[in-house]
Motif scaffolding. Structure first.
Motif, mmCIF file in Angstrom:
data_model
loop_
_atom_site.group_PDB
_atom_site.id
_atom_site.type_symbol
_atom_site.label_atom_id
_atom_site.label_comp_id
_atom_site.label_asym_id
_atom_site.label_seq_id
_atom_site.Cartn_x
_atom_site.Cartn_y
_atom_site.Cartn_z
ATOM 1 N N ASP A 70 -32.652 -39.475 21.313
ATOM 2 C CA ASP A 70 -31.868 -38.809 22.352
ATOM 3 C C ASP A 70 -32.557 -38.821 23.723
ATOM 4 N N GLU A 84 -29.296 -34.037 16.275
ATOM 5 C CA GLU A 84 -28.733 -35.004 17.229
ATOM 6 C C GLU A 84 -28.312 -36.282 16.500
ATOM 7 N N HIS A 101 -22.816 -28.443 21.914
ATOM 8 C CA HIS A 101 -23.800 -27.957 22.881
ATOM 9 C C HIS A 101 -23.330 -26.755 23.706
ATOM 10 N N HIS A 115 -33.925 -26.444 20.134
ATOM 11 C CA HIS A 115 -32.652 -26.941 20.654
ATOM 12 C C HIS A 115 -31.777 -27.498 19.516
ATOM 13 N N VAL A 139 -28.063 -26.615 18.142
ATOM 14 C CA VAL A 139 -27.008 -27.631 18.084
ATOM 15 C C VAL A 139 -26.377 -27.675 16.690
HETATM 16 ZN ZN LIG Z 1 -29.006 -31.982 22.524
#
Ligand SMILES: [Zn+2]
Ligand SMILES: NC(=O)c1ccc[n+]([C@@H]2O[C@H](COP(=O)([O-])OP(=O)(O)OC[C@H]3O[C@@H](n4cnc5c(N)ncnc54)[C@H](O)[C@@H]3O)[C@@H](O)[C@H]2O)c1
Length: 360
Positions: free
Chosen positions: A121, A169, A233, A250, A254
């Motif tokens: 990512d 992700e 998100h 994070h 997510v």
């Molecule tokens: Zn992200």
């Protein structure tokens, strides 16, 4: 490491027109894990290099750290003929890219991502930024890397929590762009998170290619395509803010956000029941450190989360923007405004799903 990526560094730089004058940026962990071997390799290949090391934390993505590093580079006589190699996770990649974009009006950056999140990512797509006390990633540039050097074998030392965070992700790409990839990840979830070959390499490669493809088609996020990378998100940013950007990774936010976004897609009539169930069953495979899910999501009042989502700085016109699914592998950016009650319902559906197996 020690794989072709590092072994062929001199040759790679040459074919990409990069000089052998390199500022190498690490955080303290990646310096310890990869530094000696990498710097020796650079010396063996005739590079002129200087190294910079930052504390391994989100707070390093700050103006004061950048300012200190500019000073170190000026003292080392780094000029426009140099480039910068960022060795680490998204923190090193974002800060390194920010410094490269601004130093001497811009020098090339080469990304050498070492976390699953960075490989799939943050190292791809050219968004680089530092944080401001008033919000995350607010000060930055589009500065595409000259090269992204990905070697999944460097994940061997990554803590399990970070692997799950990156996996969020990875799974996201299946949801938004590629149903067969979704099915592969569902089938081989344990193989990928266990870093087994060939599964991990396939997962990293596929993710990196999907991100690259989306970014190429909509670099400046103008027609809604790049925005689909934000599936889950809108909820996640609200959760991260409530967790003071510290208590929740994070990727963990997510994962939860994608659960809510799946419910929202279904409740608004876009996603059928079978696809919803398949999506939820994959997301239930994620693991959180004990107590984190309860404290950072299940115990949170849905009104409070909605308020926090509104206060995220990235909103346009004070409207919440949601990426929804039509099918597994097919996402779109919802243009119209939806009533708060739908968002609140999606949050409580998500809480109900996770509370059925809450003590994890
Ligand atoms: Zn992200
Ligand atoms: N630019 C973008 O498009 C983009 C996209 C997503 C996220 N981001 C940014 O990325 C950052 C998060 O990145 P991250 O999740 O990689 O976190 P991180 O950079 O903080 O790395 C996580 C931890 O893993 C350690 N680590 C790195 N490689 C390791 C290895 N191989 N073995 C053991 N430990 C290792 C790091 O030292 C750190 O302690 C955030 O600042 C976020 O804003 C940017």
């Amino acid at each position: 490491m020690g794989t072709p990526v590092i072994a062929g560094l001199g040759e790679l730089f040459k074919t990409h027109g990069l000089s052998k004058k390199t500022v190498v940026l690490f955080d303290e962990h990646t310096r310890r894990l990869f530094g000696d071997e990498l710097l020796k390799k650079l010396s063996d290949e005739g590079f002129q290099w200087t190294e910079l090391v930052i504390p391994a934390r989100e707070a390093s993505k700050s103006f004061s750290v950048a300012y200190r590093l500019y000073g170190r580079m000026i003292e080392a006589d780094v000029d426009r003929s140099w480039n910068l190699l960022a060795v680490g996770g998204g923190v090193v990649g974002d800060l390194g890219g920010f410094i490269a974009a601004s130093y001497f009006r811009g020098i090339p950056v080469i990304q050498l991502p070492t976390t699953l999140l960075a490989m799939t990512d943050s190292s791809i797509g050219g968004k680089v930024a530092i944080n401001h006390p008033l919000g995350k990633n607010l000060i930055g540039f589009f500065h595409s890397p000259e090269l992204v050097l990905i070697d999944p074998s460097s994940l061997a030392t990554l803590p399990k929590r970070e692997i799950y965070a990156g996996m969020a992700e990875v799974v996201k790409y299946g949801f938004i762009a590629d149903e067969p990839f979704f099915t592969f990840l569902d089938l081989h979830f344990a193989d990928v998170t266990g870093l087994k070959e060939p599964y991990i390499t396939k997962a990293v490669k596929k993710s990196a290619f999907i991100k690259d493809d989306v970014v190429k088609k909509d670099f400046r996020e103008t027609d809604g395509l790049r925005a689909t990378l934000n599936f889950g998100h809108t909820f996640a940013h609200g959760l991260e803010k409530l967790a003071e950007y510290r208590h929740l990774r994070h990727g963990e936010a997510v994962t939860i956000g994608m659960v809510c976004a799946l419910f929202l897609s279904h409740n608004l009539g876009y996603l059928d029941r079978e696809s919803l169930d398949r999506g939820l069953s994959l997301l239930r495979k994620f693991r959180f450190p004990k107590g984190v899910l309860k404290r950072r999501f299940l115990d949170i009042d849905s009104d409070l989360l909605l308020e926090s989502m509104f206060s995220d700085k990235k909103k346009l016109d004070k409207k919440l923007r949601f990426v929804l699914l039509k099918n597994l592998g097919e996402a779109f950016l919802l243009e119209e405004n939806i009533e708060d009650r739908h968002v609140l319902k999606a949050i409580s559906d998500g809480q109900a799903l996770f509370s059925s197996k809450s003590d994890r």
